[in-house]
Design a protein around this motif. Structure first.
Motif, PDB file in Angstrom:
ATOM      1  N   ALA A  40       0.395  -0.960  15.228  1.00  0.00           N
ATOM      2  CA  ALA A  40      -0.118  -2.104  14.470  1.00  0.00           C
ATOM      3  C   ALA A  40       0.525  -2.055  13.085  1.00  0.00           C
ATOM      4  CB  ALA A  40      -1.638  -2.029  14.356  1.00  0.00           C
ATOM      5  N   PRO A  41       1.050  -3.180  12.613  1.00  0.00           N
ATOM      6  CA  PRO A  41       1.764  -3.142  11.330  1.00  0.00           C
ATOM      7  C   PRO A  41       0.815  -3.012  10.142  1.00  0.00           C
ATOM      8  CG  PRO A  41       1.705  -5.377  12.184  1.00  0.00           C
ATOM      9  CD  PRO A  41       1.092  -4.494  13.234  1.00  0.00           C
ATOM     10  N   LYS A  42       1.292  -2.300   9.157  1.00  0.00           N
ATOM     11  CA  LYS A  42       0.661  -2.261   7.837  1.00  0.00           C
ATOM     12  C   LYS A  42       1.724  -2.849   6.920  1.00  0.00           C
ATOM     13  CE  LYS A  42      -1.936   1.824   8.984  1.00  0.00           C
ATOM     14  NZ  LYS A  42      -1.614   3.188   9.307  1.00  0.00           N
ATOM     15  N   TYR A  43       1.317  -3.784   6.094  1.00  0.00           N
ATOM     16  CA  TYR A  43       2.299  -4.516   5.314  1.00  0.00           C
ATOM     17  C   TYR A  43       2.385  -4.005   3.884  1.00  0.00           C
ATOM     18  CZ  TYR A  43       2.482  -7.628   9.269  1.00  0.00           C
ATOM     19  OH  TYR A  43       2.655  -8.134  10.533  1.00  0.00           O
ATOM     20  N   GLN A  44       3.605  -4.075   3.357  1.00  0.00           N
ATOM     21  CA  GLN A  44       3.868  -3.692   1.970  1.00  0.00           C
ATOM     22  C   GLN A  44       4.692  -4.787   1.326  1.00  0.00           C
ATOM     23  OE1 GLN A  44       5.857   0.037   2.470  1.00  0.00           O
ATOM     24  NE2 GLN A  44       7.324  -0.793   3.907  1.00  0.00           N
ATOM     25  N   LYS A  45       4.603  -4.882   0.023  1.00  0.00           N
ATOM     26  CA  LYS A  45       5.290  -5.952  -0.698  1.00  0.00           C
ATOM     27  C   LYS A  45       6.713  -5.536  -1.065  1.00  0.00           C
ATOM     28  CE  LYS A  45       4.323  -9.493  -3.975  1.00  0.00           C
ATOM     29  NZ  LYS A  45       3.221 -10.336  -4.247  1.00  0.00           N
ATOM     30  N   LEU A  46       7.649  -6.469  -0.924  1.00  0.00           N
ATOM     31  CA  LEU A  46       9.017  -6.253  -1.370  1.00  0.00           C
ATOM     32  C   LEU A  46       9.001  -6.226  -2.886  1.00  0.00           C
ATOM     33  CD1 LEU A  46      12.118  -6.175  -0.687  1.00  0.00           C
ATOM     34  CD2 LEU A  46      12.071  -8.633  -1.150  1.00  0.00           C
ATOM     35  N   ASP A  47       9.432  -5.115  -3.456  1.00  0.00           N
ATOM     36  CA  ASP A  47       9.402  -4.949  -4.910  1.00  0.00           C
ATOM     37  C   ASP A  47      10.830  -4.807  -5.425  1.00  0.00           C
ATOM     38  OD1 ASP A  47       8.355  -4.671  -7.445  1.00  0.00           O
ATOM     39  OD2 ASP A  47       8.036  -2.512  -7.248  1.00  0.00           O
ATOM     40  N   LYS A  48      11.529  -5.917  -5.473  1.00  0.00           N
ATOM     41  CA  LYS A  48      12.922  -5.936  -5.927  1.00  0.00           C
ATOM     42  C   LYS A  48      13.061  -6.963  -7.035  1.00  0.00           C
ATOM     43  CE  LYS A  48      14.578  -3.269  -2.544  1.00  0.00           C
ATOM     44  NZ  LYS A  48      15.369  -2.076  -2.679  1.00  0.00           N
ATOM     45  N   ASP A  49      14.122  -6.858  -7.794  1.00  0.00           N
ATOM     46  CA  ASP A  49      14.378  -7.777  -8.896  1.00  0.00           C
ATOM     47  C   ASP A  49      15.103  -9.015  -8.371  1.00  0.00           C
ATOM     48  OD1 ASP A  49      14.420  -8.715 -11.499  1.00  0.00           O
ATOM     49  OD2 ASP A  49      16.307  -7.709 -11.967  1.00  0.00           O
ATOM     50  N   CYS A  50      14.365  -9.850  -7.649  1.00  0.00           N
ATOM     51  CA  CYS A  50      14.920 -11.074  -7.063  1.00  0.00           C
ATOM     52  C   CYS A  50      14.002 -12.246  -7.365  1.00  0.00           C
ATOM     53  CB  CYS A  50      15.053 -10.915  -5.550  1.00  0.00           C
ATOM     54  SG  CYS A  50      16.313  -9.728  -5.096  1.00  0.00           S
ATOM     55  N   ALA A  51      14.441 -13.431  -7.002  1.00  0.00           N
ATOM     56  CA  ALA A  51      13.682 -14.651  -7.273  1.00  0.00           C
ATOM     57  C   ALA A  51      12.533 -14.852  -6.297  1.00  0.00           C
ATOM     58  CB  ALA A  51      14.607 -15.858  -7.228  1.00  0.00           C
ATOM     59  N   TYR A  52      12.392 -13.965  -5.331  1.00  0.00           N
ATOM     60  CA  TYR A  52      11.363 -14.124  -4.312  1.00  0.00           C
ATOM     61  C   TYR A  52      10.723 -12.775  -3.983  1.00  0.00           C
ATOM     62  CZ  TYR A  52      15.076 -12.367  -1.278  1.00  0.00           C
ATOM     63  OH  TYR A  52      16.067 -11.597  -0.718  1.00  0.00           O
ATOM     64  N   SER A  53       9.573 -12.851  -3.325  1.00  0.00           N
ATOM     65  CA  SER A  53       8.914 -11.644  -2.813  1.00  0.00           C
ATOM     66  C   SER A  53       8.191 -12.012  -1.525  1.00  0.00           C
ATOM     67  CB  SER A  53       7.938 -11.065  -3.834  1.00  0.00           C
ATOM     68  OG  SER A  53       6.817 -11.902  -3.974  1.00  0.00           O
ATOM     69  N   PHE A  54       7.884 -10.997  -0.737  1.00  0.00           N
ATOM     70  CA  PHE A  54       7.154 -11.182   0.516  1.00  0.00           C
ATOM     71  C   PHE A  54       6.634  -9.830   0.963  1.00  0.00           C
ATOM     72  CE2 PHE A  54      11.685 -10.722   1.597  1.00  0.00           C
ATOM     73  CZ  PHE A  54      11.649  -9.600   2.414  1.00  0.00           C
ATOM     74  N   GLU A  55       5.797  -9.849   1.989  1.00  0.00           N
ATOM     75  CA  GLU A  55       5.307  -8.609   2.587  1.00  0.00           C
ATOM     76  C   GLU A  55       6.038  -8.375   3.898  1.00  0.00           C
ATOM     77  OE1 GLU A  55       1.062  -8.726   3.026  1.00  0.00           O
ATOM     78  OE2 GLU A  55       0.721  -8.782   0.869  1.00  0.00           O
ATOM     79  N   TYR A  56       6.343  -7.083   4.161  1.00  0.00           N
ATOM     80  CA  TYR A  56       7.007  -6.710   5.404  1.00  0.00           C
ATOM     81  C   TYR A  56       6.327  -5.484   5.990  1.00  0.00           C
ATOM     82  CZ  TYR A  56       9.470  -3.159   2.667  1.00  0.00           C
ATOM     83  OH  TYR A  56       9.770  -2.092   1.863  1.00  0.00           O
ATOM     84  N   SER A  57       6.525  -5.271   7.273  1.00  0.00           N
ATOM     85  CA  SER A  57       5.879  -4.193   8.015  1.00  0.00           C
ATOM     86  C   SER A  57       6.404  -2.834   7.583  1.00  0.00           C
ATOM     87  CB  SER A  57       6.128  -4.385   9.511  1.00  0.00           C
ATOM     88  OG  SER A  57       5.698  -3.256  10.226  1.00  0.00           O
ATOM     89  N   ASP A  58       5.514  -1.843   7.558  1.00  0.00           N
ATOM     90  CA  ASP A  58       5.948  -0.477   7.252  1.00  0.00           C
ATOM     91  C   ASP A  58       6.705   0.139   8.435  1.00  0.00           C
ATOM     92  OD1 ASP A  58       3.837  -0.118   9.016  1.00  0.00           O
ATOM     93  OD2 ASP A  58       2.870   1.450   7.848  1.00  0.00           O
ATOM     94  N   PHE A  59       6.766  -0.557   9.552  1.00  0.00           N
ATOM     95  CA  PHE A  59       7.559  -0.126  10.705  1.00  0.00           C
ATOM     96  C   PHE A  59       9.045  -0.390  10.457  1.00  0.00           C
ATOM     97  CE2 PHE A  59       8.733  -0.491  15.342  1.00  0.00           C
ATOM     98  CZ  PHE A  59       8.397   0.809  15.676  1.00  0.00           C
TER      99      PHE A  59
END
Length: 190
Positions: A40-59
């Motif tokens: 089952a996925p656990k999500y984390q936030k993309l923490d980069k210096d870009c114009a966008y962000s999102f959550e992606y699976s820890d898998f």
């Protein structure tokens, strides 16, 4: 007398062989595919210096690609990658849309169907299309997201294997849920 005994033995052997050979013909077992189950996925936030962000699976893991704010979302256990690109819009919005759709429709040679779903999140100014390509397509899932004035992001799923729709279906479904979550949490930074 000896001849009668001999005939009885031959008949007995012949009858025995006849009875033994009446079994079912052997049938090879059908080739079975592996049943693949993923955590089952656990999500984390993309923490980069870009114009966008999102959550992606820890898998999955994130690695940098060719340009700034281009990434590979790697699924090493599935031998899959989601290639994410970013373009700032500079009076070329229509060209970005054409290029994204060209990437989808190049797969019509192998795809048996292409399901297109438009999405919009006006509160976050996120708009776009999500494409699911059926059949033996090299890329099963694609999308583009934009605010239609300044930013344009595309994503393409690729497997490092031959396209076998039946075998890849569990992995495609898992990554599809992750990509849908990515879009549900996608936002532009101020």
């Amino acid at each position: 007398m000896y001849f009668c005994k001999m005939i009885k033995k031959v008949i007995f052997i012949f009858a025995s062989l006849l009875l033994l050979s009446c079994g079912k013909d052997p049938v090879p077992k059908p080739y079975g595919e592996l049943r693949l189950e993923y955590p089952a996925p656990k999500y984390q936030k993309l923490d980069k210096d870009c114009a966008y962000s999102f959550e992606y699976s820890d898998f999955a893991t994130i690695t940098d690609a060719k340009r700034p704010c281009w990434y590979y979302l790697n699924y090493p256990k599935m031998k899959a990658k989601v290639f994410i690109t970013y373009y700032p819009i500079q009076n070329d919005f229509a060209e970005h849309i054409k290029e994204a759709e060209k990437m989808v429709y190049e797969h019509t040679i192998k795809a048996s169907a292409i399901d297109t779903k438009s999405f919009e999140y006006p509160e976050r100014k996120v708009y776009g299309n999500f494409y699911e390509l059926k059949g033996q397509s090299a890329s099963n899932l694609q999308f583009y997201a934009t605010d239609s004035t300044r930013h344009f992001v595309t994503a393409y799923l690729y497997f490092n294997t031959r396209p076998k729709p039946d075998s890849l279906a569990p992995a495609v479904n898992y990554i599809k849920k992750d990509m849908m979550h990515l879009l549900d949490t996608f936002e532009w930074k101020k």
